[in-house]
Design an enzyme around this catalytic site. Structure first.
Site, PDB file in Angstrom:
ATOM      1  N   GLN A   1      -2.776  80.437  63.769  1.00 48.21           N
ATOM      2  CA  GLN A   1      -1.941  79.307  63.342  1.00 48.21           C
ATOM      3  C   GLN A   1      -0.464  79.568  63.668  1.00 48.21           C
ATOM      4  OE1 GLN A   1      -3.104  76.458  62.160  1.00 48.21           O
ATOM      5  NE2 GLN A   1      -1.218  75.492  61.479  1.00 48.21           N
TER       6      GLN A   1
ATOM      7  N   ASP B   1      -7.455  76.841  71.235  1.00 46.72           N
ATOM      8  CA  ASP B   1      -6.194  76.077  71.232  1.00 46.72           C
ATOM      9  C   ASP B   1      -5.766  75.727  72.656  1.00 46.72           C
ATOM     10  OD1 ASP B   1      -5.061  75.490  68.708  1.00 46.72           O
ATOM     11  OD2 ASP B   1      -4.515  77.603  68.398  1.00 46.72           O
TER      12      ASP B   1
ATOM     13  N   LYS C   1      -9.187  72.929  58.417  1.00 46.39           N
ATOM     14  CA  LYS C   1      -9.959  73.349  59.596  1.00 46.39           C
ATOM     15  C   LYS C   1     -11.219  74.093  59.180  1.00 46.39           C
ATOM     16  CE  LYS C   1      -5.924  73.572  62.583  1.00 46.39           C
ATOM     17  NZ  LYS C   1      -4.733  74.359  62.927  1.00 46.39           N
TER      18      LYS C   1
HETATM   19  N1  LIG Z   1      -2.542  77.421  66.605  1.00 41.49           N
HETATM   20  C1  LIG Z   1      -2.236  76.194  66.180  1.00 41.49           C
HETATM   21  N2  LIG Z   1      -3.005  75.153  66.569  1.00 41.49           N
HETATM   22  C2  LIG Z   1      -2.722  73.891  66.138  1.00 41.49           C
HETATM   23  O1  LIG Z   1      -3.427  72.923  66.517  1.00 41.49           O
HETATM   24  C3  LIG Z   1      -1.622  73.697  65.245  1.00 41.49           C
HETATM   25  C4  LIG Z   1      -0.873  74.816  64.870  1.00 41.49           C
HETATM   26  N3  LIG Z   1      -1.196  76.048  65.351  1.00 41.49           N
HETATM   27  N4  LIG Z   1       0.186  74.659  64.040  1.00 41.49           N
HETATM   28  C5  LIG Z   1       0.539  73.381  63.464  1.00 41.49           C
HETATM   29  C6  LIG Z   1       0.104  72.219  64.330  1.00 41.49           C
HETATM   30  C7  LIG Z   1       0.007  70.909  63.590  1.00 41.49           C
HETATM   31  N5  LIG Z   1      -1.393  70.550  63.604  1.00 41.49           N
HETATM   32  C8  LIG Z   1      -1.965  69.490  62.909  1.00 41.49           C
HETATM   33  C9  LIG Z   1      -3.327  69.338  62.746  1.00 41.49           C
HETATM   34  C10 LIG Z   1      -3.861  68.322  61.981  1.00 41.49           C
HETATM   35  C11 LIG Z   1      -3.051  67.427  61.338  1.00 41.49           C
HETATM   36  C12 LIG Z   1      -3.642  66.365  60.489  1.00 41.49           C
HETATM   37  O2  LIG Z   1      -4.844  66.303  60.284  1.00 41.49           O
HETATM   38  N6  LIG Z   1      -2.826  65.455  59.891  1.00 41.49           N
HETATM   39  C13 LIG Z   1      -3.252  64.400  59.013  1.00 41.49           C
HETATM   40  C14 LIG Z   1      -2.453  64.402  57.713  1.00 41.49           C
HETATM   41  C15 LIG Z   1      -2.396  65.716  57.020  1.00 41.49           C
HETATM   42  C16 LIG Z   1      -1.495  65.683  55.791  1.00 41.49           C
HETATM   43  O3  LIG Z   1      -1.629  64.740  54.993  1.00 41.49           O
HETATM   44  O4  LIG Z   1      -0.654  66.602  55.678  1.00 41.49           O
HETATM   45  C17 LIG Z   1      -3.020  63.052  59.666  1.00 41.49           C
HETATM   46  O5  LIG Z   1      -2.149  62.976  60.533  1.00 41.49           O
HETATM   47  O6  LIG Z   1      -3.686  62.110  59.271  1.00 41.49           O
HETATM   48  C18 LIG Z   1      -1.693  67.540  61.508  1.00 41.49           C
HETATM   49  C19 LIG Z   1      -1.155  68.554  62.285  1.00 41.49           C
HETATM   50  C20 LIG Z   1      -2.080  71.503  64.280  1.00 41.49           C
HETATM   51  N7  LIG Z   1      -1.285  72.451  64.761  1.00 41.49           N
END
Ligand SMILES: Nc1nc(=O)c2c([nH]1)NC[C@@H]1CN(c3ccc(C(=O)N[C@@H](CCC(=O)O)C(=O)O)cc3)C=[N+]21
Ligand SMILES: NC(=O)C1=CN([C@@H]2O[C@H](COP(=O)(O)OP(=O)(O)OC[C@H]3O[C@@H](n4cnc5c(N)ncnc54)[C@H](OP(=O)(O)O)[C@@H]3O)[C@@H](O)[C@H]2O)C=CC1
Length: 296
Positions: A98, A121, A54
């Site tokens: 987070q 968020d 991020k």
């Molecule tokens: N306050 C808060 N806000 C959130 O938005 C939040 C959070 N907490 N806690 C955790 C979850 C999960 N989350 C993700 C964001 C991006 C990917 C992402 O970019 N994933 C990649 C792969 C990443 C990898 O390879 O590990 C994809 O799907 O292509 C995944 C999961 C946001 N979250």
């Protein structure tokens, strides 16, 4: 495979480029860049990876990034003090704490302490209420990303049968609100739903946000449906000791039946990050008394 693979990575990049252009315009008009503060408590490896990506995406969009990392044994009071400091810092347009927080903290208290105008968020009850009542809100990034992909795919969602699997405040519930806002006919399924396969078989649009690897099978999918897979599940890979990411949908099976489907990785995840930047840009405009940036 017959379904189109929906490329969330490409759609996310395109959105981030648009955000970068608008962020530069914002800076030219106001003399400062939009700013996003991230707060990470503890050392959870997955959370650290997300927060780092991020921060990188924020800088690439020409926004200012303020990264705060607190030790796992930080008191809730100290975290709340930091939130107040960020609420009062004019350079900060967006605040992201987070999740999950360490077990000794009450995340709903922490979320409630964030200034709703900086709640990028969209988790604050004020924003949830504004979304539910159709007012201008900051909308949770993941459902907003899913909606963006669905509209790219289908154009209008009016009259479509949509099934959302999962009812969390972070994904399922706001997703349902957005789909209602688009005039879809929305069913929200969860762990108490009877005969889930049959419920899913009715859907023109399936949004899966459960957190169970490959739970949704191909024979649950109505031919031609659009499938959005929010799940991020790390499972053991064929290679001894290695892991890989899978969604909540059995991708190979579902892709035989659906008209379009998001992969994991490369689907919803990259859209979440793009929407976080979008929300930060929108928050910056609203806080500066400017009209919302167009086309985002
Ligand atoms: N306050 C808060 N806000 C959130 O938005 C939040 C959070 N907490 N806690 C955790 C979850 C999960 N989350 C993700 C964001 C991006 C990917 C992402 O970019 N994933 C990649 C792969 C990443 C990898 O390879 O590990 C994809 O799907 O292509 C995944 C999961 C946001 N979250
Ligand atoms: N791509 C991204 O950017 C993001 C991905 N995620 C991922 O999305 C998934 C869901 O996240 P989140 O909403 O936070 O998860 P939660 O654990 O908060 O919610 C899961 C939901 O799934 C329901 N559920 C659990 N088991 C079943 C079952 N057997 N049948 C039907 N429904 C069931 C639960 O029902 P009940 O309410 O009855 O318990 C609950 O409503 C996770 O894999 C997470 O990692 C999350 C956020 C962002």
């Amino acid at each position: 495979m017959t379904a189109k693979r929906i490329d969330g990575k490409a759609a996310g990049l395109a959105l981030r480029e648009q955000v970068a252009v608008a962020a530069a315009e914002f800076q030219a008009r106001t003399g400062r860049a939009p700013g996003l503060a991230t707060v990470l408590v503890g050392e959870d490896p997955a959370s650290s990876v997300y927060v780092r990506s991020k921060g990188k995406a924020t800088a690439e969009a020409g926004m200012e990034s303020f990264a705060h990392h607190l030790p796992a044994d930080t008191s809730e009071e100290a975290l709340l003090d930091l939130v107040v400091l960020l609420n009062n810092d004019d350079r900060v347009d967006g605040i992201l704490v987070q999740l999950p927080l360490p077990p000794h903290m009450d995340s709903s208290r922490v979320i409630a302490a964030i200034d709703p105008a900086k709640d990028v968020d969209g988790f604050h009850p004020v924003n949830a209420g504004r979304l539910a009542t159709g007012l201008d809100a900051l909308v949770p990034c993941t459902p907003l990303g899913c909606l963006h992909l669905l509209k790219n795919e289908l154009g209008s969602l009016s009259g479509k049968d949509a099934v959302v699997i999962g009812r969390s405040n972070i994904v399922g519930k706001p997703m349902a609100m957005l789909l209602i806002g688009e005039s879809a006919t929305v069913t929200v399924a969860h762990s108490r739903t009877r005969d889930l396969p049959d419920v899913v078989r009715r859907a023109d649009i399936v949004v899966a946000a459960v957190g169970r690897p490959e739970m949704i099978r191909g024979d649950w999918i109505k031919p031609g449906a659009v499938v959005i897979d929010v799940g991020i599940n790390r499972v053991a890979a064929a290679d001894e000791g290695k892991t890989r990411l899978v969604g909540d949908v059995a991708f190979g099976e579902a892709a035989e039946v659906a008209s379009a489907i998001t992969p994991v990785p490369g689907g919803v995840g990259p859209m979440t990050i793009a929407m976080l930047l979008r929300n930060t840009l929108v928050a910056a405009h609203r806080r500066a008394g400017l009209a919302d940036p167009e086309g985002l």
